[in-house]
Enzyme design. Sequence first.
Site, PDB file in Angstrom:
ATOM      1  N   ASN A  42      45.197  38.979  31.872  1.00 36.66           N
ATOM      2  CA  ASN A  42      43.936  39.466  31.688  1.00 36.66           C
ATOM      3  C   ASN A  42      43.059  38.371  31.844  1.00 36.66           C
ATOM      4  O   ASN A  42      43.279  37.180  31.764  1.00 36.66           O
ATOM      5  CB  ASN A  42      43.555  40.115  30.189  1.00 36.66           C
ATOM      6  CG  ASN A  42      44.166  39.021  29.108  1.00 36.66           C
ATOM      7  OD1 ASN A  42      45.326  38.176  29.373  1.00 36.66           O
ATOM      8  ND2 ASN A  42      43.533  39.181  28.093  1.00 36.66           N
ATOM      9  N   ASN A  45      35.350  37.729  30.981  1.00 38.27           N
ATOM     10  CA  ASN A  45      34.097  37.424  31.219  1.00 38.27           C
ATOM     11  C   ASN A  45      33.147  37.288  30.171  1.00 38.27           C
ATOM     12  O   ASN A  45      33.131  37.882  29.503  1.00 38.27           O
ATOM     13  CB  ASN A  45      33.794  38.719  32.296  1.00 38.27           C
ATOM     14  CG  ASN A  45      32.379  38.462  33.180  1.00 38.27           C
ATOM     15  OD1 ASN A  45      31.370  38.283  32.549  1.00 38.27           O
ATOM     16  ND2 ASN A  45      32.667  37.891  34.299  1.00 38.27           N
ATOM     17  N   TYR A  48      31.489  40.255  29.007  1.00 42.80           N
ATOM     18  CA  TYR A  48      32.533  41.104  28.478  1.00 42.80           C
ATOM     19  C   TYR A  48      32.956  42.345  28.939  1.00 42.80           C
ATOM     20  O   TYR A  48      34.190  42.365  29.179  1.00 42.80           O
ATOM     21  CB  TYR A  48      31.901  41.661  27.019  1.00 42.80           C
ATOM     22  CG  TYR A  48      31.725  40.342  25.820  1.00 42.80           C
ATOM     23  CD1 TYR A  48      32.102  38.924  26.129  1.00 42.80           C
ATOM     24  CD2 TYR A  48      31.117  40.601  24.860  1.00 42.80           C
ATOM     25  CE1 TYR A  48      31.943  38.035  25.340  1.00 42.80           C
ATOM     26  CE2 TYR A  48      31.023  39.593  23.784  1.00 42.80           C
ATOM     27  CZ  TYR A  48      31.408  38.435  24.081  1.00 42.80           C
ATOM     28  OH  TYR A  48      31.147  37.260  23.152  1.00 42.80           O
ATOM     29  N   GLU A  55      47.665  44.558  33.275  1.00 44.46           N
ATOM     30  CA  GLU A  55      48.256  45.501  34.008  1.00 44.46           C
ATOM     31  C   GLU A  55      47.559  45.926  35.281  1.00 44.46           C
ATOM     32  O   GLU A  55      47.997  45.993  36.490  1.00 44.46           O
ATOM     33  CB  GLU A  55      48.348  46.805  33.289  1.00 44.46           C
ATOM     34  CG  GLU A  55      49.383  46.650  31.925  1.00 44.46           C
ATOM     35  CD  GLU A  55      48.457  46.385  30.660  1.00 44.46           C
ATOM     36  OE1 GLU A  55      47.540  45.493  31.131  1.00 44.46           O
ATOM     37  OE2 GLU A  55      48.614  46.545  29.544  1.00 44.46           O
TER      38      GLU A  55
END
Length: 135
Positions: A42, A45, A48, A55
Amino acid sequence: MDYSDLAKKSLEARFLSYSPYSDFKVGAALLTESGEIFLGANVENAAYSPCICAERSAFICALMKGHKNFKAIAVSSMVDDYTSPCGVCRQFMREFSADLPIILVKSSGTFIETSLDVLLPMSFGPDDLAKERNE
Ligand code: THU
């Protein structure tokens, strides 16, 4: 199929996570039909919403190398429990397979196998757009 290597690779991928906001590292390892494994983690930022899950980042890496057919994906986090793909990732993966095997891996290494058709039943996919219409 033995998914122990895929599970282990997802645990390694967690350390590539950029998650200063949630402090929740997620790793994914995606097995292509040709037998290659692509890692994903993941990436968050400061604004958000542009955050991408492990994935989808694994899928993007594989897609950018020309892969479109996949055998399985393994997902893990630092939690000693199963981290299940979010709704957005389920739909994203559905584009490429309706019943992709999904390996959920605890941080201790224990894993279980489920599949996309279990996590996303009665899903909408590319085939739906091709169905005959009654207008
Ligand atoms: N996350 C993933 O990468 N995959 C999942 O399956 C669940 C959630 C990320 C998104 C965000 O960066 C962090 O975990 C906390 O939600």
